[in-house]
Design a protein around this motif. Structure first.
Motif, PDB file in Angstrom:
ATOM      1  N   THR A 296       0.822  -1.214  -0.137  1.00 50.79           N
ATOM      2  CA  THR A 296      -0.012  -0.166  -0.018  1.00 50.79           C
ATOM      3  C   THR A 296       0.833   1.318  -0.063  1.00 50.79           C
ATOM      4  O   THR A 296       1.974   1.286   0.603  1.00 50.79           O
ATOM      5  N   LEU A 297       0.404   2.267  -0.751  1.00 52.02           N
ATOM      6  CA  LEU A 297       1.320   3.541  -0.570  1.00 52.02           C
ATOM      7  C   LEU A 297       0.805   4.268   0.467  1.00 52.02           C
ATOM      8  O   LEU A 297      -0.140   4.267   1.273  1.00 52.02           O
ATOM      9  N   PRO A 298       1.973   5.126   1.055  1.00 50.32           N
ATOM     10  CA  PRO A 298       1.845   5.787   2.272  1.00 50.32           C
ATOM     11  C   PRO A 298       0.601   6.902   1.963  1.00 50.32           C
ATOM     12  O   PRO A 298       0.567   7.419   1.061  1.00 50.32           O
ATOM     13  N   ARG A 299      -0.078   7.050   3.071  1.00 48.16           N
ATOM     14  CA  ARG A 299      -1.249   8.013   3.187  1.00 48.16           C
ATOM     15  C   ARG A 299      -0.611   9.672   3.078  1.00 48.16           C
ATOM     16  O   ARG A 299       0.112   9.908   3.929  1.00 48.16           O
ATOM     17  N   VAL A 300      -1.061  10.375   2.093  1.00 47.39           N
ATOM     18  CA  VAL A 300      -0.549  11.597   2.064  1.00 47.39           C
ATOM     19  C   VAL A 300      -1.781  12.597   2.313  1.00 47.39           C
ATOM     20  O   VAL A 300      -2.845  12.413   1.785  1.00 47.39           O
ATOM     21  N   ARG A 301      -1.561  13.821   3.071  1.00 50.66           N
ATOM     22  CA  ARG A 301      -2.737  14.719   3.263  1.00 50.66           C
ATOM     23  C   ARG A 301      -2.988  15.492   2.128  1.00 50.66           C
ATOM     24  O   ARG A 301      -1.971  15.635   1.186  1.00 50.66           O
ATOM     25  N   PRO A 302      -4.104  15.727   1.666  1.00 46.87           N
ATOM     26  CA  PRO A 302      -4.372  16.499   0.846  1.00 46.87           C
ATOM     27  C   PRO A 302      -3.815  17.811   0.838  1.00 46.87           C
ATOM     28  O   PRO A 302      -3.483  18.548   1.882  1.00 46.87           O
TER      29      PRO A 302
ATOM     30  N   ASN B  33       4.215  16.619  -3.595  1.00 49.66           N
ATOM     31  CA  ASN B  33       4.707  15.513  -4.230  1.00 49.66           C
ATOM     32  C   ASN B  33       5.803  15.619  -5.255  1.00 49.66           C
ATOM     33  O   ASN B  33       6.424  16.609  -5.181  1.00 49.66           O
TER      34      ASN B  33
ATOM     35  N   THR C 119      -0.441  18.354   0.133  1.00 48.21           N
ATOM     36  CA  THR C 119       0.826  18.241   0.285  1.00 48.21           C
ATOM     37  C   THR C 119       1.616  18.092  -0.979  1.00 48.21           C
ATOM     38  O   THR C 119       0.875  17.795  -2.060  1.00 48.21           O
TER      39      THR C 119
END
Length: 145
Positions: free
Chosen positions: A27-33, A37, A35
């Motif tokens: 699974t990919l790490p969760r990224v806050r909206p 990339n 932020t």
């Protein structure tokens, strides 16, 4: 017939989930909206200015013409006002700077007042689409055509 429809419905509803979970094991790490990339350019200089700023300049004589956009409500840094010869661009809150030494471009971009530094590219007028559309082949050297 109803049994066949139910069997197809179950097969369609379950099979995609099972296959998807089997193919994607990590699974990919969760990224806050909102932020950054990998596609975000963190620098304030465009590519041409960055190339000029990092180019080999042994005598320090290389210069560049740039357009500087500023943060709202601030003025051009004092050390760079000598390169602006009345080239204020009020529409974009910026300045045209001429002959800025490339050794100072990184310092200009590092200023908190500066939003971005862009290479001042020459612009030319050209209307090839209209010329081709009306089959205009006339030459009038007196009017620059």
């Amino acid at each position: 017939m109803a049994g066949l429809v139910a069997l197809v419905a179950i097969w369609c509803g379950v099979a995609p989930n099972v296959n998807a979970q089997g193919r994607h094991r990590q699974t990919l790490p969760r990224v806050r909206p909102g932020t950054e990339n990998a596609f975000v350019n963190r620098g304030k200089m465009d590519d041409d200015v960055a190339k000029r700023a990092s180019s080999f300049n042994p005598l320090g004589l290389a210069t560049a013409n740039v357009i500087v956009t500023l943060e709202p409500g601030v003025d051009l840094p004092y050390g760079f006002q000598r390169y602006s010869h009345g080239g204020q661009l009020s529409l974009i809150h910026g300045y045209v700077l001429d002959q800025v030494p490339v050794s100072q471009l990184a310092m200009l971009a590092a200023s908190a007042n500066v939003h971005g530094v862009h290479y001042n590219r020459p612009a030319y007028k050209h209307d090839a689409l209209s010329s081709v559309a009306v089959n205009a082949n006339a030459v009038d050297l007196g009017h620059g055509i």
